[in-house]
Enzyme design. Structure first.
Site, mmCIF file in Angstrom:
data_model
loop_
_atom_site.group_PDB
_atom_site.id
_atom_site.type_symbol
_atom_site.label_atom_id
_atom_site.label_comp_id
_atom_site.label_asym_id
_atom_site.label_seq_id
_atom_site.Cartn_x
_atom_site.Cartn_y
_atom_site.Cartn_z
ATOM 1 N N CYS A 112 -3.437 4.428 9.478
ATOM 2 C CA CYS A 112 -2.228 4.049 9.977
ATOM 3 C C CYS A 112 -1.563 4.889 11.165
ATOM 4 O O CYS A 112 -0.168 4.814 11.492
ATOM 5 C CB CYS A 112 -0.984 3.861 8.966
ATOM 6 S SG CYS A 112 -1.958 2.775 7.404
ATOM 7 N N CYS A 164 7.792 4.146 5.828
ATOM 8 C CA CYS A 164 7.026 3.795 4.548
ATOM 9 C C CYS A 164 7.733 3.646 3.333
ATOM 10 O O CYS A 164 7.013 3.137 2.487
ATOM 11 C CB CYS A 164 5.850 4.880 4.464
ATOM 12 S SG CYS A 164 6.601 6.366 4.236
ATOM 13 N N CYS A 175 -1.046 8.602 7.145
ATOM 14 C CA CYS A 175 -2.378 8.509 6.750
ATOM 15 C C CYS A 175 -3.225 8.023 7.850
ATOM 16 O O CYS A 175 -2.914 7.796 8.871
ATOM 17 C CB CYS A 175 -2.554 7.313 5.621
ATOM 18 S SG CYS A 175 -1.409 7.382 4.322
ATOM 19 N N CYS A 204 0.870 -1.205 0.074
ATOM 20 C CA CYS A 204 -0.021 -0.132 -0.037
ATOM 21 C C CYS A 204 0.811 1.225 0.071
ATOM 22 O O CYS A 204 0.477 2.136 -0.827
ATOM 23 C CB CYS A 204 -1.082 0.033 0.992
ATOM 24 S SG CYS A 204 -2.146 1.286 1.312
ATOM 25 N N CYS A 205 1.949 1.295 0.758
ATOM 26 C CA CYS A 205 2.846 2.597 0.665
ATOM 27 C C CYS A 205 3.403 2.551 -0.306
ATOM 28 O O CYS A 205 3.778 3.969 -0.870
ATOM 29 C CB CYS A 205 3.940 2.312 1.848
ATOM 30 S SG CYS A 205 3.355 2.374 3.491
HETATM 31 FE FE1 SF4 Z 1 -1.449 2.845 2.867
HETATM 32 FE FE2 SF4 Z 1 -1.147 3.227 5.591
HETATM 33 FE FE3 SF4 Z 1 1.057 3.416 3.987
HETATM 34 FE FE4 SF4 Z 1 -1.044 5.362 3.742
HETATM 35 S S1 SF4 Z 1 0.615 4.894 5.567
HETATM 36 S S2 SF4 Z 1 -0.024 4.378 2.086
HETATM 37 S S3 SF4 Z 1 -2.826 4.014 4.148
HETATM 38 S S4 SF4 Z 1 -0.083 1.652 4.390
#
Ligand code: SF4
Length: 279
Positions: A228, A254, A225, A141-142
């Protein structure tokens, strides 16, 4: 610190010693770190803007360190470039402070978002809240929402500025003020607040009445985010509110800044002064 004295210490460009495509050679980075370690953050920013503007930009998540840098940069160069990575999962309070910064300084913040097709494919395969299911899926996701947009943001830049500080995390303890970013075409990465404390950051914000993210007043030292990030308790590590469910299984990063010092040529503080390391 006199600006004249700082300027007299800055090494003259030695382009013939640089590799093809290199913005600064390792030797220049070493010398510049010796000049700017211990100097005010503004001295490094003045030099950097004079040298690289408009091919330099601040990467801002609009946390406390970033709004300090925006205020400093704007005082030096009102046309300073600022970009942000909008992951589409940011807290409302972060969008609020972006708008307040735009109004206060008149800065056209450059917005980089994920590729919609990649997000759709990821969500179709793993769900919206995949980050809670495994470290690998959180990193995916990151990567889709942050790392790839950063790569696009850095295209065309010779240098980028961050709000990294050494005391933020063990993964940042060796951050140098000037680094060569091998992950991004050997461009220059500047961390003017590397040696600042949390108290210095807030003293600056209050002295200059800088707009800041109100989540800081609710126990969030570090803001990413919404899914998170949580508030921390008194005495907890400042990064404890980021990806808190992962416990100590992985660095709380991240992928934008992971162990930058370990993979690029950087100057590490040491008792003898500073030294250059390339691994
Ligand atoms: Fe995804 Fe969380 Fe990374 Fe944001 S901080 S990109 S929501 S995993």
């Amino acid at each position: 610190m006199s600006e004249v004295r700082v300027r007299s210490e800055i090494p003259s460009p030695a382009s013939e010693e640089r590799r093809s495509g290199e913005v600064l050679s390792l030797e220049e980075i070493h010398q510049l770190n010796e000049v700017f370690e211990g100097k005010p953050a503004e001295a490094l920013l003045e030099w950097a803007l004079e040298r690289f503007h408009p091919r330099i930009a601040l990467a801002s998540s609009f946390g406390a360190e970033d709004v300090v840098l925006i205020d400093m940069l704007w005082r030096i160069q009102p046309q300073v470039r600022v970009f942000t990575l909008d992951t589409w999962r940011l807290p409302t309070e972060t969008y609020d402070v972006i708008d307040r910064i735009r109004e206060r300084y008149g800065i056209a913040v450059e917005i980089y978002t994920p590729d919609p097709a990649e997000v759709a494919e990821m969500v179709r395969a793993h769900g919206y809240n995949l980050m809670y299911r495994s470290i690998e899926l959180r990193k995916l996701c990151c990567h889709v929402r942050k790392v790839k947009p950063l790569e696009r943001a850095l295209v065309g830049l010779d240098a980028w500025i961050t709000g990294l500080r050494r005391e933020q995390a063990v993964t940042r303890a060796h951050v140098a003020k000037i680094e060569r970013d091998r992950a991004h075409r050997d461009c220059v990465k500047l961390n003017p607040l590397a040696d600042w404390s949390w108290e210095q950051v807030w003293a600056y914000i209050r002295q200059h009445d800088v707009p800041y993210n109100v989540l800081h007043d609710r126990g969030y030292p570090s803001i990413g985010c919404a899914p998170c990030t949580r508030a921390i308790q008194p005495g907890e590590d400042p990064r404890a509110g980021r990806w808190w469910w992962e416990q100590d299984a992985a660095p709380r990063e991240c992928g934008l800044h992971v162990a930058e010092w370990a993979r690029v040529g950087v100057v590490l503080p040491s008792e003898e002064g500073v030294r250059t390391s390339e691994t």
